[in-house]
Scaffold this active site. Structure first.
Site, mmCIF file in Angstrom:
data_model
loop_
_atom_site.group_PDB
_atom_site.id
_atom_site.type_symbol
_atom_site.label_atom_id
_atom_site.label_comp_id
_atom_site.label_asym_id
_atom_site.label_seq_id
_atom_site.Cartn_x
_atom_site.Cartn_y
_atom_site.Cartn_z
ATOM 1 N N SER A 20 0.848 -1.192 0.000
ATOM 2 C CA SER A 20 0.000 0.000 0.000
ATOM 3 C C SER A 20 0.884 1.242 0.000
ATOM 4 O O SER A 20 1.683 1.429 0.934
ATOM 5 C CB SER A 20 -0.863 -0.006 1.264
ATOM 6 O OG SER A 20 -1.018 1.307 1.773
ATOM 7 N N MET A 80 -10.414 6.699 -1.939
ATOM 8 C CA MET A 80 -11.098 7.076 -0.696
ATOM 9 C C MET A 80 -11.483 8.549 -0.832
ATOM 10 O O MET A 80 -10.910 9.441 -0.179
ATOM 11 C CB MET A 80 -10.197 6.831 0.517
ATOM 12 C CG MET A 80 -10.030 5.357 0.815
ATOM 13 S SD MET A 80 -8.655 4.994 1.913
ATOM 14 C CE MET A 80 -7.326 4.960 0.700
#
Ligand code: DX5
Ligand code: ZN
Length: 230
Positions: A20, A80
């Site tokens: 990530s 997001m």
């Protein structure tokens, strides 16, 4: 079967540990990519945060474009952000191979998932810990990927929420074999085997990789543990 090559590559290689890009060293992104690829990673999970949908800001199009210049491996972009429909075309043009939107960020995910598919990019749908699987059932037929969040999104280094395991098992039973199942948040040496056993094929790791000095050893151990009980 999905006609999108990066998705097929990830499925064939699963279980795949995806680093990530949130806790990495953005001041040395090229070196980080070189080290990660030497460590054998099969793709990247890019955490785009807008400071509105989540209480944190990370990065946007320039980093996706930079990563596209640095690697040919799949870019799994986790949006997001609020109102993702306004931006999916630009993220596709920036080089994303998968675009995952949040079920909580839209009234109805289906139109945005349809647009992502029309752009020739993998369409992903993410659910937060508090969101039941029933909420996304009407949209599953449009998904190339489903992302089960095992933390409340916004930050790396949080504790794994065990509730994700039941969701993974439920979704694995419901989803066709060619739809990728991904888990994200608090995935580490202690939690990854249960995620793999529950059916996760893509396992996102931030602090479990970037908190270590030896990326190759971390990725190898996490990958072994991910497949241990499958
Ligand atoms: C959280 C992000 C995750 C997170 C993973 O909002 O979506 O990808 O950065 O970091 P760890 O593995 O440290 O929880
Ligand atoms: Zn993420």
């Amino acid at each position: 079967m999905s006609k999108i090559r990066p998705l097929a590559d990830l499925r064939e290689a699963s279980p795949v540990v995806l680093p990530s890009l949130l806790l990495c060293d953005f001041g040395n992104l090229e070196r980080e990519v070189q080290e990660l690829e030497a460590a054998g990673v099969r793709g990247y999970h890019l955490d785009v945060m807008d400071g509105h949908f989540v209480p944190n800001m990370s990065y946007g199009l320039p980093i996706v474009e930079a990563m596209r210049r640095l690697t040919d491996l799949p870019l799994d972009v986790h949006l997001m952000i609020s109102d993702p429909g306004k931006y999916v075309r630009r993220f596709a043009e920036a080089g994303a191979d998968v675009l995952t939107i949040h079920a909580e960020a839209v009234e109805d995910p289906r139109p945005v998932l349809e647009e992502i598919r029309e752009l020739g990019v993998g369409a992903g749908l993410a659910v937060n810990p508090a969101t039941p699987v029933t909420k996304i059932e009407p949209a599953l037929s449009l998904c190339h990927l489903v992302l089960v969040m095992s933390v409340v999104p916004g930050f790396g280094g949080q504790a794994f929420d065990e509730g994700a395991l039941d969701k993974l098992r439920t979704l694995r039973r419901q989803l066709p074999d060619d739809v990728l199942l991904e888990v994200d948040g608090g995935v580490n040496e202690a939690t990854i085997s249960a995620c793999g056993e529950a059916g996760a094929q893509l396992l996102v790791a931030g602090s479990a990789i970037f908190g270590k000095s030896d990326y190759a050893a971390a990725v190898a151990k996490l990958t072994r543990l991910a497949g241990a009980n499958r």
